[in-house]
Scaffold this active site. Structure first.
Site, PDB file in Angstrom:
ATOM      1  N   HIS A 120      33.707  37.371  27.042  1.00 36.43           N
ATOM      2  CA  HIS A 120      35.157  37.605  26.935  1.00 36.43           C
ATOM      3  C   HIS A 120      35.677  37.267  25.544  1.00 36.43           C
ATOM      4  O   HIS A 120      36.867  37.039  25.354  1.00 36.43           O
ATOM      5  CB  HIS A 120      35.917  36.775  27.986  1.00 36.43           C
ATOM      6  CG  HIS A 120      35.720  37.273  29.382  1.00 36.43           C
ATOM      7  ND1 HIS A 120      36.111  36.568  30.496  1.00 36.43           N
ATOM      8  CD2 HIS A 120      35.170  38.423  29.860  1.00 36.43           C
ATOM      9  CE1 HIS A 120      35.809  37.263  31.585  1.00 36.43           C
ATOM     10  NE2 HIS A 120      35.230  38.378  31.228  1.00 36.43           N
ATOM     11  N   SER A 184      35.750  30.858  39.191  1.00 29.45           N
ATOM     12  CA  SER A 184      36.248  31.328  40.497  1.00 29.45           C
ATOM     13  C   SER A 184      35.530  32.603  40.910  1.00 29.45           C
ATOM     14  O   SER A 184      35.676  33.068  42.035  1.00 29.45           O
ATOM     15  CB  SER A 184      37.754  31.588  40.405  1.00 29.45           C
ATOM     16  OG  SER A 184      38.006  32.578  39.393  1.00 29.45           O
ATOM     17  N   ASN A 208      30.568  23.658  41.474  1.00 26.32           N
ATOM     18  CA  ASN A 208      32.017  23.815  41.482  1.00 26.32           C
ATOM     19  C   ASN A 208      32.563  22.887  42.563  1.00 26.32           C
ATOM     20  O   ASN A 208      32.038  22.881  43.685  1.00 26.32           O
ATOM     21  CB  ASN A 208      32.362  25.276  41.824  1.00 26.32           C
ATOM     22  CG  ASN A 208      33.803  25.624  41.560  1.00 26.32           C
ATOM     23  OD1 ASN A 208      34.712  24.833  41.843  1.00 26.32           O
ATOM     24  ND2 ASN A 208      34.036  26.813  41.007  1.00 26.32           N
TER      25      ASN A 208
HETATM   26  C1  BV8 Z   1      37.258  45.650  32.355  1.00 31.94           C
HETATM   27  C2  BV8 Z   1      41.384  36.757  28.437  1.00 31.94           C
HETATM   28  C3  BV8 Z   1      37.068  48.001  32.217  1.00 31.94           C
HETATM   29  C4  BV8 Z   1      40.649  35.854  27.544  1.00 31.94           C
HETATM   30  C5  BV8 Z   1      40.611  37.162  30.657  1.00 31.94           C
HETATM   31  C6  BV8 Z   1      35.567  45.723  38.925  1.00 31.94           C
HETATM   32  C7  BV8 Z   1      34.744  46.049  37.839  1.00 31.94           C
HETATM   33  C8  BV8 Z   1      35.250  46.000  36.539  1.00 31.94           C
HETATM   34  C9  BV8 Z   1      36.586  45.601  36.304  1.00 31.94           C
HETATM   35  C10 BV8 Z   1      37.387  45.275  37.379  1.00 31.94           C
HETATM   36  C11 BV8 Z   1      36.877  45.334  38.675  1.00 31.94           C
HETATM   37  N1  BV8 Z   1      37.893  44.959  39.504  1.00 31.94           N
HETATM   38  C12 BV8 Z   1      38.986  44.651  38.782  1.00 31.94           C
HETATM   39  C13 BV8 Z   1      38.722  44.839  37.491  1.00 31.94           C
HETATM   40  C14 BV8 Z   1      39.673  44.615  36.398  1.00 31.94           C
HETATM   41  C15 BV8 Z   1      39.631  43.183  35.837  1.00 31.94           C
HETATM   42  C16 BV8 Z   1      39.409  42.148  36.903  1.00 31.94           C
HETATM   43  O1  BV8 Z   1      38.298  41.728  37.138  1.00 31.94           O
HETATM   44  N2  BV8 Z   1      40.493  41.716  37.537  1.00 31.94           N
HETATM   45  C17 BV8 Z   1      40.392  40.675  38.536  1.00 31.94           C
HETATM   46  C18 BV8 Z   1      41.520  39.677  38.346  1.00 31.94           C
HETATM   47  C19 BV8 Z   1      40.443  41.355  39.901  1.00 31.94           C
HETATM   48  N3  BV8 Z   1      38.605  43.104  34.832  1.00 31.94           N
HETATM   49  C20 BV8 Z   1      38.921  43.457  33.570  1.00 31.94           C
HETATM   50  O2  BV8 Z   1      40.010  43.902  33.256  1.00 31.94           O
HETATM   51  C21 BV8 Z   1      37.838  43.320  32.526  1.00 31.94           C
HETATM   52  N4  BV8 Z   1      37.763  44.551  31.795  1.00 31.94           N
HETATM   53  O3  BV8 Z   1      36.706  45.622  33.406  1.00 31.94           O
HETATM   54  O4  BV8 Z   1      37.464  46.791  31.611  1.00 31.94           O
HETATM   55  C22 BV8 Z   1      36.756  48.965  31.127  1.00 31.94           C
HETATM   56  C23 BV8 Z   1      35.474  49.512  31.056  1.00 31.94           C
HETATM   57  C24 BV8 Z   1      35.186  50.423  30.067  1.00 31.94           C
HETATM   58  C25 BV8 Z   1      36.156  50.783  29.125  1.00 31.94           C
HETATM   59  C26 BV8 Z   1      37.449  50.192  29.186  1.00 31.94           C
HETATM   60  C27 BV8 Z   1      37.749  49.289  30.201  1.00 31.94           C
HETATM   61  C28 BV8 Z   1      38.224  42.236  31.512  1.00 31.94           C
HETATM   62  C29 BV8 Z   1      38.126  40.865  32.125  1.00 31.94           C
HETATM   63  C30 BV8 Z   1      38.457  39.781  31.080  1.00 31.94           C
HETATM   64  C31 BV8 Z   1      39.900  39.428  31.193  1.00 31.94           C
HETATM   65  N5  BV8 Z   1      40.221  38.335  30.282  1.00 31.94           N
HETATM   66  N6  BV8 Z   1      41.183  36.303  29.809  1.00 31.94           N
HETATM   67  C32 BV8 Z   1      41.456  34.586  27.451  1.00 31.94           C
HETATM   68  O5  BV8 Z   1      42.622  34.645  26.993  1.00 31.94           O
HETATM   69  O6  BV8 Z   1      40.910  33.547  27.830  1.00 31.94           O
HETATM   70  S1  BV8 Z   1      40.472  36.681  32.264  1.00 31.94           S
HETATM   71  C33 BV8 Z   1      40.201  35.024  32.461  1.00 31.94           C
HETATM   72  O7  BV8 Z   1      39.488  34.935  33.704  1.00 31.94           O
HETATM   73  C34 BV8 Z   1      39.321  34.329  31.452  1.00 31.94           C
HETATM   74  O8  BV8 Z   1      38.614  35.200  30.608  1.00 31.94           O
HETATM   75  C35 BV8 Z   1      38.340  33.586  32.343  1.00 31.94           C
HETATM   76  O9  BV8 Z   1      37.176  33.341  31.688  1.00 31.94           O
HETATM   77  C36 BV8 Z   1      38.173  34.560  33.440  1.00 31.94           C
HETATM   78  C37 BV8 Z   1      37.532  34.029  34.703  1.00 31.94           C
HETATM   79  O10 BV8 Z   1      38.265  32.877  35.103  1.00 31.94           O
HETATM   80  P1  BV8 Z   1      37.422  31.541  35.332  1.00 31.94           P
HETATM   81  O11 BV8 Z   1      36.745  31.201  34.080  1.00 31.94           O
HETATM   82  O12 BV8 Z   1      36.583  31.682  36.552  1.00 31.94           O
HETATM   83  O13 BV8 Z   1      38.567  30.479  35.558  1.00 31.94           O
HETATM   84  P2  BV8 Z   1      39.391  30.222  36.895  1.00 31.94           P
HETATM   85  O14 BV8 Z   1      40.571  29.386  36.529  1.00 31.94           O
HETATM   86  O15 BV8 Z   1      39.603  31.505  37.627  1.00 31.94           O
HETATM   87  O16 BV8 Z   1      38.415  29.332  37.805  1.00 31.94           O
HETATM   88  C38 BV8 Z   1      38.073  28.019  37.381  1.00 31.94           C
HETATM   89  C39 BV8 Z   1      37.054  27.488  38.366  1.00 31.94           C
HETATM   90  O17 BV8 Z   1      36.645  26.212  37.890  1.00 31.94           O
HETATM   91  C40 BV8 Z   1      37.599  27.283  39.757  1.00 31.94           C
HETATM   92  O18 BV8 Z   1      36.685  27.814  40.709  1.00 31.94           O
HETATM   93  C41 BV8 Z   1      37.669  25.751  39.909  1.00 31.94           C
HETATM   94  O19 BV8 Z   1      37.389  25.344  41.237  1.00 31.94           O
HETATM   95  C42 BV8 Z   1      36.573  25.322  38.986  1.00 31.94           C
HETATM   96  N7  BV8 Z   1      36.701  23.974  38.426  1.00 31.94           N
HETATM   97  C43 BV8 Z   1      37.825  23.258  38.194  1.00 31.94           C
HETATM   98  N8  BV8 Z   1      37.481  22.054  37.670  1.00 31.94           N
HETATM   99  C44 BV8 Z   1      36.132  22.036  37.574  1.00 31.94           C
HETATM  100  C45 BV8 Z   1      35.626  23.254  38.056  1.00 31.94           C
HETATM  101  N9  BV8 Z   1      34.315  23.545  38.102  1.00 31.94           N
HETATM  102  C46 BV8 Z   1      33.461  22.595  37.659  1.00 31.94           C
HETATM  103  N10 BV8 Z   1      33.862  21.402  37.177  1.00 31.94           N
HETATM  104  C47 BV8 Z   1      35.176  21.090  37.123  1.00 31.94           C
HETATM  105  N11 BV8 Z   1      35.563  19.879  36.652  1.00 31.94           N
END
Ligand code: BV8
Length: 238
Positions: A120, A184, A208
């Site tokens: 990313h 997540s 996690n």
């Molecule tokens: C794309 C910007 C297509 C960077 C982010 C199916 C296939 C392909 C795409 C899709 C699909 N379905 C939907 C999509 C579209 C979309 C998507 O997935 N949407 C989701 C919400 C449904 N995907 C996209 O748009 C991607 N692009 O597919 O393009 C394409 C293809 C060809 C040509 C053109 C286009 C792009 C995805 C990237 C988006 N960018 N952020 C930034 O500013 O940081 S998203 C954001 O979410 C971050 O990048 C982050 O890395 C990512 C995932 O989040 P997590 O890292 O998991 O963080 P989260 O808070 O969710 O979870 C934290 C976890 O930690 C929790 O489980 C918690 O319990 C745990 N935790 C907490 N404390 C601890 C811990 N674990 C361990 N120890 C601890 N102490």
């Protein structure tokens, strides 16, 4: 908990190739907010307005300010014991360890990890939206082509860097063990990587404190914070 830690420690010790998929949770104990936790970024800010091209074009100054705010937080924190345990594993095991990170904070690299695939992008650099030129300055227009400079991260709706993601998929196909740490598992296509690893015969371990969209696919689950679990799992077995 002890028995699953023993099982996973043995799996890691016997593995010839290890892939690690990390998300925001691996940086949580460094003090960097996650996205989807109750106190996470998406609870306070709108991903559509701040992590998408549409949001950037609608208000580039607001997006730049938000990323500068996050850069300041990241510059003020340190890698944690989880990052350091992964870096120590790579020092011992070399190129057989690949970190595929969704994080943009570069804390893995600051902890000493080298073989890191940033699917990313990263928050440290800016990129020209037109010619792709990378720079570390905060110019708002590209000095090369006059295009708009934006953070070198992957926004929603943007394609992941093809070569980086191809190497990530290869590491997941080739690994014996995949550790999925602090994600997540909701954002695709990165969230599909554990299934790829499992389909090619890898043992998938979720580390996690909370259940995730991946939990039902994981072969083993370590319900603990990564800065606690990783040092225990990765400590050198004599
Ligand atoms: C794309 C910007 C297509 C960077 C982010 C199916 C296939 C392909 C795409 C899709 C699909 N379905 C939907 C999509 C579209 C979309 C998507 O997935 N949407 C989701 C919400 C449904 N995907 C996209 O748009 C991607 N692009 O597919 O393009 C394409 C293809 C060809 C040509 C053109 C286009 C792009 C995805 C990237 C988006 N960018 N952020 C930034 O500013 O940081 S998203 C954001 O979410 C971050 O990048 C982050 O890395 C990512 C995932 O989040 P997590 O890292 O998991 O963080 P989260 O808070 O969710 O979870 C934290 C976890 O930690 C929790 O489980 C918690 O319990 C745990 N935790 C907490 N404390 C601890 C811990 N674990 C361990 N120890 C601890 N102490």
């Amino acid at each position: 908990m002890t028995d699953v830690l023993d099982i996973v420690r043995d799996l890691v010790a016997q593995a010839s190739s290890i892939a690690v998929l990390t998300g925001a949770g691996v940086s949580a104990e460094s003090g960097v907010a996650t996205f989807r936790d109750p106190d996470g970024l998406w609870a306070r800010f709108s991903p559509r307005e701040l992590a998408s091209m549409d949001g950037f074009l609608a208000n580039p100054e607001r997006v730049r300010e938000w990323y500068d705010y996050r850069r300041q937080i990241i510059a003020s924190v340190e890698p944690n014991d989880g990052h350091r345990a992964l870096a120590a594993l790579e020092r011992r095991r070399g190129s057989s360890v690949t970190i595929v990170t969704q994080n943009v904070d570069r804390l893995h690299q600051r902890a000493g990890s080298v073989n890191v695939l940033e699917v990313h992008g990263n928050i440290i650099e800016n990129r020209c939206n037109d010619c792709g030129r990378i720079c570390l300055t905060d110019d708002i227009t590209c000095t090369h082509c006059g295009g708009m400079m934006r953070p070198n991260v992957v926004w929603f709706g943007e394609e992941l860097p093809r070569d980086v993601f191809a190497r990530a998929e290869q590491a997941c196909r080739e690994c014996d063990v995949m550790l999925v740490v602090g994600t997540s598992a909701e954002v695709y296509p990165a969230a599909g990587l554990p299934a790829t690893a499992a389909n090619y015969g890898a043992v998938v371990v979720e580390i996690n404190p909370n259940p995730t969209a991946l939990s039902h696919q994981a072969h083993h689950i370590v319900r603990a914070p990564s800065a606690v679990a990783l040092p225990q799992i990765l400590k050198e077995t004599t």
